[in-house]
Scaffold this active site. Structure first.
Site, mmCIF file in Angstrom:
data_model
loop_
_atom_site.group_PDB
_atom_site.id
_atom_site.type_symbol
_atom_site.label_atom_id
_atom_site.label_comp_id
_atom_site.label_asym_id
_atom_site.label_seq_id
_atom_site.Cartn_x
_atom_site.Cartn_y
_atom_site.Cartn_z
ATOM 1 N N HIS A 1 63.335 40.296 92.677
ATOM 2 C CA HIS A 1 64.528 40.045 92.033
ATOM 3 C C HIS A 1 65.606 40.837 92.785
ATOM 4 O O HIS A 1 66.143 40.093 91.792
ATOM 5 C CB HIS A 1 64.101 39.538 90.666
ATOM 6 C CG HIS A 1 63.933 38.884 90.022
ATOM 7 N ND1 HIS A 1 63.385 37.225 91.063
ATOM 8 C CD2 HIS A 1 62.435 38.392 89.430
ATOM 9 C CE1 HIS A 1 62.444 35.780 89.873
ATOM 10 N NE2 HIS A 1 62.028 37.287 89.526
ATOM 11 N N ASP B 1 55.477 33.469 94.864
ATOM 12 C CA ASP B 1 55.485 34.219 93.510
ATOM 13 C C ASP B 1 55.950 32.848 92.617
ATOM 14 O O ASP B 1 56.823 31.889 93.076
ATOM 15 C CB ASP B 1 56.544 34.607 93.122
ATOM 16 C CG ASP B 1 56.572 35.600 91.563
ATOM 17 O OD1 ASP B 1 56.166 36.722 90.927
ATOM 18 O OD2 ASP B 1 57.363 35.162 90.585
ATOM 19 N N ASP C 1 51.252 34.529 89.984
ATOM 20 C CA ASP C 1 51.824 33.775 87.998
ATOM 21 C C ASP C 1 52.681 32.281 88.607
ATOM 22 O O ASP C 1 52.607 31.554 87.403
ATOM 23 C CB ASP C 1 53.255 34.194 87.845
ATOM 24 C CG ASP C 1 54.575 34.886 88.834
ATOM 25 O OD1 ASP C 1 53.985 34.271 89.695
ATOM 26 O OD2 ASP C 1 55.573 35.371 88.584
HETATM 27 ZN ZN LIG Z 1 57.181 35.695 88.697
#
Ligand SMILES: [Zn+2]
Length: 308
Positions: free
Chosen positions: A125, A162, A245
């Site tokens: 991110h 992810d 995740d």
């Molecule tokens: Zn994530």
């Protein structure tokens, strides 16, 4: 040749405060899973400290300085709404960068067949000059640039499974056709980017999934969108932004993958690496917030890296 694992105690010393999902126990859960006999042949190496120069290829110097200046002498500081730092956070991030770049060195020199980096904080991110989503420095992007700048590789592919879109990696390579960024992620979900229509200079491949999707939708996204684009790109190196995740147990998202799906995806990317990259594959831990889902999925991923 072996599969190498980079780890370091300092990755569990980056503190984020009570109740934060991106927590030190994530490292302990993965370490416990890797005590199984299957992993005795794993080549375990302590992560070296990275070089600032390698970070400056992706993040401006004044951003790196700002991160360093935000680190508190004690307690916690919030660098942005979701991202907290503690006294050891900068050092942890520097070792994460060091492991990511060393992993690239290893697969190119032949010191390792492939590498998994079990580091935190995660990276995908982090945009050029923005810390966000638990991330300070974009390890995958830094590894890709290191491969190009230090080793002269031309084309690097970053595949990001992810469950959140890697807005930072997309931002850094938005107009750079030498790096392909391909992502599956739940959408809509944090950080809000990752639509199919976001294609950069033709080098960005987004394959969003919908809440409730499971292994079949994930495999379809890989088979129909990401793997064909990777084949056409013919990468010299495959980097995986390996968040876990999208596991069904994860509390931050609603995609229902199992350990077997991560095993499958790993095998697909090993095939791509074998055909185009001399087998060179570097995998970097991103998210994964249910400790059991994270540990079992990372173990399945690493086992496949070891067995091919
Ligand atoms: Zn994530």
């Amino acid at each position: 040749m072996n599969t190498r694992l980079y780890f370091h105690e300092i990755f569990a010393e980056h503190l984020t405060g009570p109740g934060h999902p991106e927590r030190p126990d994530r490292m302990k859960a993965i370490a416990a899973a890797l005590e199984a006999e299957t992993f005795h042949l794993l080549d375990r190496v302590e992560a070296p400290e990275g070089a600032l120069e390698s970070i400056y290829r992706c993040h401006p110097e004044d951003y790196v300085r700002k991160v360093a200046l935000t680190i508190p002498e004690e307690g916690l500081t919030r660098i942005e709404s979701d991202t907290l730092v503690s006294p050891k956070s900068f050092a942890a991030a520097m070792h994460g960068v060091g492991a990511a770049t060393a992993a690239v060195d290893d697969v190119i020199s032949g010191a390792a067949k492939n590498v998994f980096v079990a580091a935190r904080p995660p990276g995908h991110h982090a945009e050029r000059a923005v810390a966000m989503g638990f991330c300070l420095f974009n390890n995958a992007a830094i590894a890709a640039r290191h491969a190009q700048a230090v080793h002269g590789l031309e084309r690097v592919a970053i595949v990001d499974w992810d469950v959140h879109h890697g807005n930072g990696t997309q931002d850094i390579f938005w107009s750079d056709v030498s790096v392909m960024y391909a992502s599956t992620h739940e959408m809509p979900l944090y950080p809000g980017t990752g639509a199919k229509t976001e294609t950069g200079a033709g080098n960005i491949v987004n394959a969003p999934l919908s809440a409730g999707d499971g292994g079949e939708a994930f495999k379809d996204a890989m088979r129909e969108r990401i793997l064909p684009e990777l084949e056409g790109f013919e990468p010299d190196l495959v980097i995986v932004s390996a968040g876990f995740d999208a596991h069904w147990r994860d509390p931050l998202a609603n995609i229902n993958l199992t350990e077997a799906d991560f095993d499958w995806a790993t095998a697909q990317l090993l095939d791509v690496a074998e055909r185009h990259s001399g087998g060179r594959l570097v995998s970097l831990l991103e998210g994964g917030y249910d400790l059991q889902g994270l540990a079992f999925s990372a173990a399945a991923h690493i086992k496949r890296l070891m067995t091919g």
